[in-house]
Scaffold this motif. Structure first.
Motif, PDB file in Angstrom:
ATOM      1  N   VAL A 246       1.016  -0.992  -0.194  1.00 51.27           N
ATOM      2  CA  VAL A 246       0.085  -0.003   0.081  1.00 51.27           C
ATOM      3  C   VAL A 246       0.863   1.031   0.157  1.00 51.27           C
ATOM      4  N   ASP A 247       2.254   1.080   0.408  1.00 54.56           N
ATOM      5  CA  ASP A 247       2.911   2.153   0.302  1.00 54.56           C
ATOM      6  C   ASP A 247       2.657   2.953  -1.079  1.00 54.56           C
ATOM      7  N   THR A 248       3.489   2.182  -2.556  1.00 53.33           N
ATOM      8  CA  THR A 248       3.196   2.532  -3.295  1.00 53.33           C
ATOM      9  C   THR A 248       2.033   2.786  -4.482  1.00 53.33           C
ATOM     10  N   MET A 249       0.600   1.483  -4.051  1.00 57.43           N
ATOM     11  CA  MET A 249      -0.218   1.013  -4.558  1.00 57.43           C
ATOM     12  C   MET A 249      -0.190   1.487  -6.231  1.00 57.43           C
ATOM     13  N   SER A 250       0.888   0.371  -6.165  1.00 50.43           N
ATOM     14  CA  SER A 250       1.040  -0.049  -8.086  1.00 50.43           C
ATOM     15  C   SER A 250       0.466  -0.391  -8.781  1.00 50.43           C
ATOM     16  N   CYS A 251       0.159   0.209  -9.917  1.00 54.49           N
ATOM     17  CA  CYS A 251      -0.502  -0.280 -11.148  1.00 54.49           C
ATOM     18  C   CYS A 251       0.498  -1.570 -11.987  1.00 54.49           C
ATOM     19  N   ALA A 252       0.532  -2.042 -12.180  1.00 55.25           N
ATOM     20  CA  ALA A 252       0.879  -2.709 -13.770  1.00 55.25           C
ATOM     21  C   ALA A 252      -0.133  -2.737 -14.650  1.00 55.25           C
ATOM     22  N   ILE A 253       0.436  -1.738 -15.764  1.00 51.40           N
ATOM     23  CA  ILE A 253       0.194  -1.712 -17.332  1.00 51.40           C
ATOM     24  C   ILE A 253       1.518  -3.184 -18.150  1.00 51.40           C
ATOM     25  N   GLN A 254       0.226  -3.844 -18.410  1.00 51.16           N
ATOM     26  CA  GLN A 254       0.409  -4.936 -19.276  1.00 51.16           C
ATOM     27  C   GLN A 254       0.764  -4.850 -20.754  1.00 51.16           C
ATOM     28  N   ALA A 255       1.507  -4.941 -21.310  1.00 46.84           N
ATOM     29  CA  ALA A 255       1.966  -4.654 -23.315  1.00 46.84           C
ATOM     30  C   ALA A 255       2.349  -6.038 -23.620  1.00 46.84           C
TER      31      ALA A 255
ATOM     32  N   GLU B 270       5.518  -6.732 -22.277  1.00 45.38           N
ATOM     33  CA  GLU B 270       6.348  -6.152 -21.491  1.00 45.38           C
ATOM     34  C   GLU B 270       5.445  -5.131 -20.499  1.00 45.38           C
ATOM     35  N   SER B 271       5.947  -5.234 -19.305  1.00 42.78           N
ATOM     36  CA  SER B 271       5.168  -4.354 -18.207  1.00 42.78           C
ATOM     37  C   SER B 271       5.874  -3.466 -17.348  1.00 42.78           C
ATOM     38  N   ALA B 272       4.970  -2.249 -17.134  1.00 42.81           N
ATOM     39  CA  ALA B 272       5.871  -0.830 -16.247  1.00 42.81           C
ATOM     40  C   ALA B 272       4.764  -1.065 -15.084  1.00 42.81           C
ATOM     41  N   PHE B 273       5.638  -1.116 -14.237  1.00 41.73           N
ATOM     42  CA  PHE B 273       4.877  -1.022 -13.005  1.00 41.73           C
ATOM     43  C   PHE B 273       5.149   0.674 -12.179  1.00 41.73           C
ATOM     44  N   VAL B 274       3.713   1.188 -12.671  1.00 43.46           N
ATOM     45  CA  VAL B 274       3.522   2.488 -11.689  1.00 43.46           C
ATOM     46  C   VAL B 274       3.153   2.712 -10.659  1.00 43.46           C
ATOM     47  N   ALA B 275       3.279   3.713  -9.674  1.00 52.95           N
ATOM     48  CA  ALA B 275       3.657   4.204  -8.758  1.00 52.95           C
ATOM     49  C   ALA B 275       1.385   4.562  -8.361  1.00 52.95           C
ATOM     50  N   GLY B 276       0.714   4.388  -7.897  1.00 57.52           N
ATOM     51  CA  GLY B 276      -0.238   5.321  -7.559  1.00 57.52           C
ATOM     52  C   GLY B 276      -0.734   5.824  -6.643  1.00 57.52           C
ATOM     53  N   VAL B 277       0.627   6.278  -5.742  1.00 52.31           N
ATOM     54  CA  VAL B 277       0.487   7.422  -4.847  1.00 52.31           C
ATOM     55  C   VAL B 277       1.659   7.761  -5.139  1.00 52.31           C
ATOM     56  N   LYS B 278       1.888   9.205  -4.566  1.00 56.08           N
ATOM     57  CA  LYS B 278       2.818  10.222  -5.241  1.00 56.08           C
ATOM     58  C   LYS B 278       3.693   9.706  -4.208  1.00 56.08           C
ATOM     59  N   GLN B 279       3.334   9.419  -2.659  1.00 55.52           N
ATOM     60  CA  GLN B 279       4.039   9.521  -1.609  1.00 55.52           C
ATOM     61  C   GLN B 279       2.969   8.314  -1.008  1.00 55.52           C
ATOM     62  N   PRO B 280       3.769   7.303   0.244  1.00 56.24           N
ATOM     63  CA  PRO B 280       2.982   6.353   1.073  1.00 56.24           C
ATOM     64  C   PRO B 280       2.054   8.104   1.549  1.00 56.24           C
ATOM     65  N   ASP B 281       1.026   6.521   2.058  1.00 51.94           N
ATOM     66  CA  ASP B 281      -0.233   7.777   2.295  1.00 51.94           C
ATOM     67  C   ASP B 281      -0.794   8.721   2.381  1.00 51.94           C
ATOM     68  N   ALA B 282      -0.721   9.033   0.382  1.00 48.37           N
ATOM     69  CA  ALA B 282      -1.123   9.889   0.210  1.00 48.37           C
ATOM     70  C   ALA B 282      -2.063  10.138  -0.661  1.00 48.37           C
ATOM     71  N   GLU B 283      -3.184  10.808  -1.162  1.00 57.53           N
ATOM     72  CA  GLU B 283      -4.326  10.137  -2.151  1.00 57.53           C
ATOM     73  C   GLU B 283      -4.365   9.380  -3.088  1.00 57.53           C
ATOM     74  N   ARG B 284      -4.244   8.627  -3.894  1.00 58.76           N
ATOM     75  CA  ARG B 284      -3.700   8.025  -4.557  1.00 58.76           C
ATOM     76  C   ARG B 284      -4.500   8.823  -5.774  1.00 58.76           C
ATOM     77  N   HIS B 285      -3.934   8.996  -7.533  1.00 60.00           N
ATOM     78  CA  HIS B 285      -3.805   9.247  -8.440  1.00 60.00           C
ATOM     79  C   HIS B 285      -4.263   8.006  -9.660  1.00 60.00           C
TER      80      HIS B 285
END
Length: 510
Positions: free
Chosen positions: A187-196, A207-222
């Motif tokens: 939950v610190d990164t709430m990672s989203c996997a974009i798979q192509a 090919e998968s890119a793992f991007v964080a769903g929050v800027k910082q831990p406990d931040a609002e998810r974007h």
């Protein structure tokens, strides 16, 4: 040097450029195939989802444990599948954002796309049997099962030659933080996997890119808004979809809209928030970042080979496929901690807050040359670590009350299966599956012959019956009798392996 995110070449989409696969008429076939897998995974070993698969590829490893035994015997598919599982587990466990992971897929007659002999049916089937503890996770697993057949369909139709099949896998938005942690989401990164997935010169790669769903831990998810931003930029609409619905809506994106592959989508993901791979970090060169990960992936090979040797050496201690998977997780976790002490690009918190504190101490002691103190802190980090790779906590019970509720929802189909008559291989009496089923086992009411369907082992040989010709008997649970006879000629210390895999391993060893 390649251009930074805002200067990547942008190609404007035309109307109907992007295809949302569930909106295609052919998607009904993919959904029906997935339902079949789900029903089969409820009661039978994933290795035997279809009898045809056994007959077509007797040497194909269908779970990590089988791959370990085949690798020990020198089987190329077993070695490659084992190495790929080790690599994916280590990388996904140690790096939660900024990671780009590439794997090659192969085609197999009758099974669609897979990895080194393992059908993705067995990957999804194992998940359905061992992971789905909550209704939210089961809905995600069902979506992933449908996506496997959509991937096969796109390949069969030749759509991967000019398109990427893209899946957006975000952290569920219908679970509490506590529930997410229990299901092994970081939950610190709430990672989203974009798979192509696409095809290049006859080779199919994911090919998968793992991007964080929050800027910082406990931040609002974007991440949800970021994925919806990608959709708008490319001409499709995800505005009303939940994260599970997004996962269940893979899209076909023309290659001209993704000239650099999945990193182009990572760049679009970052546009609204000004992030880099979702994190609050300075912008970097996306193409250089991709090349960095491709080179880094190659450097992990010695470590992967070391873990492979360890798993092979411990193979006799694994009683079930889950045991092997859990041991792989612990070994890659240990390797990740050792590396995190000297590699500050690894976020120590992926190993849990307590372990992270000890990793930080070990780093500090190393910097000051205090070797013994650094080693002591590292040992404590190992003892207190708690990490995960793919989300979804393993469950020990193969058939849970929640799965039974799911099956009740499809009562007509289940009733048909329950009323199917099967033949006991011992006394040759016929009985319905409903009357024979006893938890994870099937037991003949007449002679008490009993077989565990999860491990495919005989619990009770039943009452002694006058020998009969069994050449034409179709054995309990559709097991080919010829395969059962093979078990007399293989080592009996691997009851959890199917007879074909045992025979293949022995053939390689000889």
């Amino acid at each position: 040097m390649a251009a930074p995110a805002e200067q990547l070449p942008v190609v404007e989409p035309h109307a109907n450029d992007v295809i949302v696969m569930p909106e295609m008429p052919q998607d009904q076939l993919a959904q029906q195939r997935a339902k079949r897998l789900m029903r089969a995974s409820g009661f039978v070993a994933v290795a035997s989802v279809t009898q045809e698969q056994d007959d077509q590829q007797p040497s194909a490893p269908r779970n990590l444990l089988e791959a370990i035994y085949l690798a020990e015997a020198g089987d190329p598919n077993g070695i490659k599948m084992l190495d790929q599982n080790i690599e994916a587990d280590f990388m996904e466990r140690s790096f939660k954002a900024g990671l780009i992971l590439r794997v090659e897929l192969q085609t197999s007659a009758g099974e669609g796309l897979g990895q080194h002999g393992q059908s993705l049916d067995s990957v999804n089937g194992n998940s359905l049997r061992f992971i789905g503890r909550t209704w939210q996770m089961r809905e995600r697993l069902k979506a992933e099962a449908r996506n496997k057949y959509r991937q096969d369909m796109a390949h069969e139709m030749g759509l991967l030659e000019d398109n990427y099949l893209v899946v957006f896998s975000c952290v569920p938005d219908d679970m509490t933080r506590k529930e997410l942690i229990e299901e092994d989401f970081f939950v610190d990164t709430m990672s989203c996997a974009i798979q192509a997935t696409t095809e290049h010169d006859g080779a199919i790669e994911l090919e998968s890119a793992f991007v964080a769903g929050v800027k910082q831990p406990d931040a609002e998810r974007h991440d949800i808004n970021a994925v919806r931003h990608i959709a708008k930029k490319l001409g499709f609409n995800f505005d009303s979809k939940s994260t599970t619905q997004m996962l269940d809506s893979p899209v076909l994106i023309p290659k001209r809209l993704m000239p650099n592959g999945v990193v182009d989508l990572a760049a679009l993901f970052d546009e609204p928030q000004g992030t880099f791979f979702g994190e609050d970090k300075p912008q970097e060169d996306y193409l250089a970042h991709r090349e960095f990960w491709r080179q880094r992936q190659k450097k992990f090979k010695p470590m992967i080979q070391s873990i492979r040797r360890q798993l092979i050496a411990e193979r006799h201690t694994f009683k079930t496929p889950t045991d092997a998977t859990e041991r792989l997780g612990k070994l890659s976790e240990q390797e990740g901690i050792y590396r995190a002490v000297v590699d500050k690009s690894i976020n120590p918190f992926v190993f849990g807050p307590t372990s992270a504190d000890y990793i930080e101490q070990a780093r500090m002691h190393n910097a000051h040359g205090n070797t013994e103190l650094a080693q002591s802190a590292t040992r404590k980090a190992l003892d207190t670590a708690k990490s995960s790779s793919c989300p979804g906590a393993y469950q020990k019970d193969k058939i849970t009350e929640e799965k039974e509720n799911d099956q009740n929802a499809e009562s007509s189909e289940t009733e048909t299966s329950d009323n199917e008559r099967i033949c006991c291989p011992n006394c040759r009496e016929y009985v319905t599956k409903k009357d024979a089923r006893k938890g994870d086992c099937l037991r003949c009411p007449s002679c008490k012959y009993e077989v565990n369907v999860c491990t495919n082992t005989v619990n009770n040989p039943g009452k002694a019956i006058k020998p009969k010709d069994k050449a034409n008997i179709y054995q309990l649970f559709g097991t080919n009798p010829a395969k059962n006879l093979k078990k007399k000629h293989v080592r009996n210390d691997k009851p959890y392996l199917n007879a074909n895999v045992q025979a293949q391993a022995l053939a390689h060893a000889a």
